[in-house]
Design an enzyme around this catalytic site. Structure first.
Site, PDB file in Angstrom:
ATOM      1  N   THR A 354       0.843  -1.194   0.000  1.00 18.30           N
ATOM      2  CA  THR A 354       0.000   0.000   0.000  1.00 18.30           C
ATOM      3  C   THR A 354       0.875   1.239   0.000  1.00 18.30           C
ATOM      4  O   THR A 354       2.034   1.201   0.426  1.00 18.30           O
ATOM      5  CB  THR A 354      -0.905   0.064   1.240  1.00 18.30           C
ATOM      6  N   ASP A 355       0.334   2.346  -0.480  1.00 18.74           N
ATOM      7  CA  ASP A 355       0.961   3.622  -0.165  1.00 18.74           C
ATOM      8  C   ASP A 355       0.770   3.835   1.337  1.00 18.74           C
ATOM      9  O   ASP A 355       0.031   3.103   2.002  1.00 18.74           O
ATOM     10  CB  ASP A 355       0.312   4.742  -0.983  1.00 18.74           C
ATOM     11  N   ALA A 356       1.435   4.826   1.888  1.00 17.81           N
ATOM     12  CA  ALA A 356       1.414   5.015   3.343  1.00 17.81           C
ATOM     13  C   ALA A 356      -0.016   5.162   3.853  1.00 17.81           C
ATOM     14  O   ALA A 356      -0.767   6.026   3.396  1.00 17.81           O
ATOM     15  CB  ALA A 356       2.234   6.242   3.718  1.00 17.81           C
ATOM     16  N   LEU A 357      -0.382   4.322   4.798  1.00 19.82           N
ATOM     17  CA  LEU A 357      -1.756   4.322   5.305  1.00 19.82           C
ATOM     18  C   LEU A 357      -2.034   5.475   6.265  1.00 19.82           C
ATOM     19  O   LEU A 357      -3.187   5.698   6.639  1.00 19.82           O
ATOM     20  CB  LEU A 357      -2.060   2.985   5.986  1.00 19.82           C
TER      21      LEU A 357
END
Length: 675
Positions: A354-357
């Site tokens: 994921t991109d940064a959550l």
């Protein structure tokens, strides 16, 4: 160096990944016999110590079995430790950079069997400190019988570069590389990626979240813009593939991003949740095409990073957010996008991260627990930055988060199946790229290699090669958008307006260096540069215009962040910084005045070139650089810049083109009439 599985060399070493993975490597035979996973060559590899589904469904798990599941989930997490306050300063106020690992954070890594760490500029002082930091983490994991860590960074080049220029040049960035494509093909993508990889690996960084293969089709995109290679999906695919291949040949994992494509958005997913309204046909032929081409090439990326964007034509289903509202599911949390499109339709078998959550595109709408569970169920292998740890309280709350996520995933049969398959992919990737190799050599070995790489006295040192690539890319990418016949400039009376003081000094240094090279005495030069962080009075600048022959206006659109200013403008000035619309209006007024008084007007878009079309009626020449990278040394944060040094190959190349020393070779990767 080969990066296939070379476990026969490890006969004298025993790496025991106790707990979740129980992976002991004694030899190549031992790997096949004793690994938690079957050989990575086996298409049906299954975790041997996976919790039997029937046992989960019918019997309460023992503490050891629950611990095993938690360890599996830990492998699916990459944390950041950008700041850490041992005095328990509240998380939101903690701004103490972490540059060495305290025992409590090392304990977090091993206790929860964390899969990886992402580093930021705040974590990095210099090369020696960086090697020490990374070695301490990997050594701790080895000593605790844990798998090696993904140690990651965002080192795209250009405006997204975490390492200091003294360690690794930022280069001019992806759009500058795209501007070289017509003449040089993929050469610069390969050279830049190879250099980045060769520099990162000895420092202990084994994963680079790069390149961005977003197609920049929206002129007002606030977050991608020059991070994109081009508006042309085929060019993006070719350059992205070359970048991935060259990077991974050095042994550094590459992650292409941001799937299914962040190039046509008006909102930055760091601050909101963007939505792309392309129909499916346009999505597949545009945004998705570079990902599809690279995934099905001979340079398959180790990772694909998802985007926090809504893409209704790819998935219009909804989720209830933490406020009780229905939200179109973001790609990061979408099973249709991650499993059905990326895994099944495109055939991707690597890791989905994921991109940064903690970015607002997710955190504004979902709790950390909801984000992790939904991302894992959607098909993400790795949750990047799902929880912010800044103090002791955060450590305790993170443990509770792991407990909650574990219980939620165990309650769902499909989640358990996904968990097993995901852990297999993670282990195979760590084996394939031999992440354990870093601590199988003494730290002194890596320190010596890094020192050799950075030795500028050695003409063959890596740092010297990097400087050559940086200069060559800056020169090859400069593009004359219009006004070719009005070059070169033949005047020694020049006035410049630049976005900030640092860019003024970089331009001045480049200009005076040129005049010195051609034998002009500085006393013969009439030059002034006005920074536009705070706007001067128009009447004063118009008087300066009246006494000059040429005015050169540098523009950074979208507006660069305060941390990119270079530190040479006073704190007071920065606090009173003019808005971009004010800067544009001011510059337009000055350029119109200059044009009306028969002065030669040069406009220099240092970031996105679209704006050049808007100012064309009152400018003679427009030159795009696609980069505003500078290197500031010995500068005071308060603007007292005695003895400061500001250098920039970008401004050096710009001046060489302006003065006719070199011909501009670049071709704009975007269509100016799009605005």
């Amino acid at each position: 160096m080969q990066f296939s599985l070379r476990f026969s060399s490890l006969i004298t070493h025993c790496l025991c990944y106790f707990s979740a993975t129980l992976l002991c490597i004694f030899s190549s035979n031992a790997l096949a016999q004793n690994s938690v996973f079957k050989s990575p060559e086996s298409p049906n590899a299954v975790a041997q110590n996976a919790i039997p589904q029937s046992k989960i469904e019918n019997t309460k798990l023992s503490d050891s079995e629950l611990r095993t599941v938690k360890d599996r989930i830990g492998q699916k997490i990459i944390l950041d430790f950008r700041y850490f306050c041992q005095d328990n300063t509240p998380s939101t106020r903690c701004r103490t950079p972490l540059t060495e690992m305290p025992p409590e954070l090392l304990d977090v890594l091993s206790k929860h069997n964390i899969g990886g760490i992402i580093l930021f500029a705040e974590n990095i002082v210099d090369a020696k400190q960086l090697v020490s930091l990374n070695y301490s983490m990997q050594k701790h994991m080895l000593q605790k019988g844990r798998p090696p860590l993904f140690i990651a960074v965002d080192q795209e080049g250009g405006r997204v570069a975490r390492l200091p220029p003294s360690v690794l040049p930022p280069f001019a960035g992806n759009m500058a590389i795209g501007a070289t494509f017509q003449k040089h093909g993929t050469a610069f993508a390969e050279n830049v990626a190879q250099h980045i990889g060769n520099a990162l690996l000895p420092l202990g960084i084994n994963t680079n979240f790069a390149p961005s293969v977003d197609v920049n089709s929206e002129p007002k995109n606030p977050v991608i813009n020059v991070r994109s290679f081009s508006e042309n999906p085929q060019h993006v695919a070719a350059l992205g593939q070359a970048f991935v291949g060259a990077m991974q040949q050095t042994g550094v994992l590459s992650a292409i991003k941001h799937f299914p494509g962040h190039g046509d958005t008006h909102v930055d997913s760091h601050s909101g949740l963007p939505r792309v309204m392309h129909d499916k046909a346009k999505a597949m032929s545009g945004d998705v095409a570079p990902f599809a081409n690279i995934i099905n090439s001979n340079a398959v990326p180790a990772m694909v990073m998802s985007a926090h964007i809504q893409y209704p034509s790819l998935d219009s289903s909804t989720l209830v957010d933490k406020h009780g509202n229905q939200q179109i599911v973001p790609a990061t949390l979408s099973e249709k996008i991650l499993k059905q499109l990326l895994r099944t339709q495109l055939g991707y078998n690597g890791l989905i991260v994921t991109d940064a959550l903690d970015m607002a595109g997710i955190s504004q709408f979902f709790t950390p627990e909801e984000a992790m569970i939904n991302a894992f169920n959607a098909g993400a292998d790795i949750a990047l930055m799902p929880y912010t740890i800044r103090n002791q309280n955060d450590i305790r709350q993170f443990s509770q988060l792991i407990d909650n996520v574990t219980k939620a995933l165990l309650s769902n049969k499909e989640s358990r199946n996904t968990l097993n398959a995901s852990l297999n992919r993670i282990a195979k990737t760590k084996q394939r790229f031999e992440l354990q190799q870093f601590v199988l050599k003494p730290m002194s070995w890596w320190l010596n290699e890094v020192q050799e790489n950075l030795d500028k006295r050695n003409v063959s040192a890596l740092t010297r090669k990097g400087e050559q690539i940086k200069k060559a890319l800056s020169e090859a990418s400069v593009t004359v958008l219009y006004g070719h016949k009005k070059l070169p400039l033949n005047s020694e009376k020049l006035l410049a307006l630049m976005p900030d003081t640092a860019r003024c000094i970089a331009f001045e240094n480049a200009l005076f260096q040129h005049f010195g090279e051609v034998g002009k005495a500085l006393s013969e030069i009439q030059f002034a540069c006005i920074p536009l962080v705070q706007l001067p009075t128009a009447s004063m600048i118009k008087r300066l215009v009246n006494d000059t022959d040429v005015i050169i206006v540098g523009d950074i659109t979208p507006l660069h962040a305060n941390y990119e200013l270079g530190g040479l403008d006073s704190t007071h000035t920065v606090k009173q910084r003019a808005k971009q619309s004010q800067v544009h209006n001011f510059a337009q007024e000055i350029m119109q005045h200059a044009k009306s008084t028969d002065k030669k007007v040069v406009f220099v878009p240092l970031r996105m070139p679209y704006i050049a079309e808007q100012v064309r009626p009152y400018t003679d020449i427009a030159i795009a650089t696609y980069s505003y990278v500078i290197n500031v040394q010995d500068a005071s944060s308060q603007g007292n810049f005695k003895g400061q040094s500001v250098t920039s190959e970008v401004f050096d190349a710009l001046v060489r083109v302006l003065m006719g020393k070199i011909q501009a070779q670049g071709r704009t990767p975007v269509t100016l009439s799009a605005q």
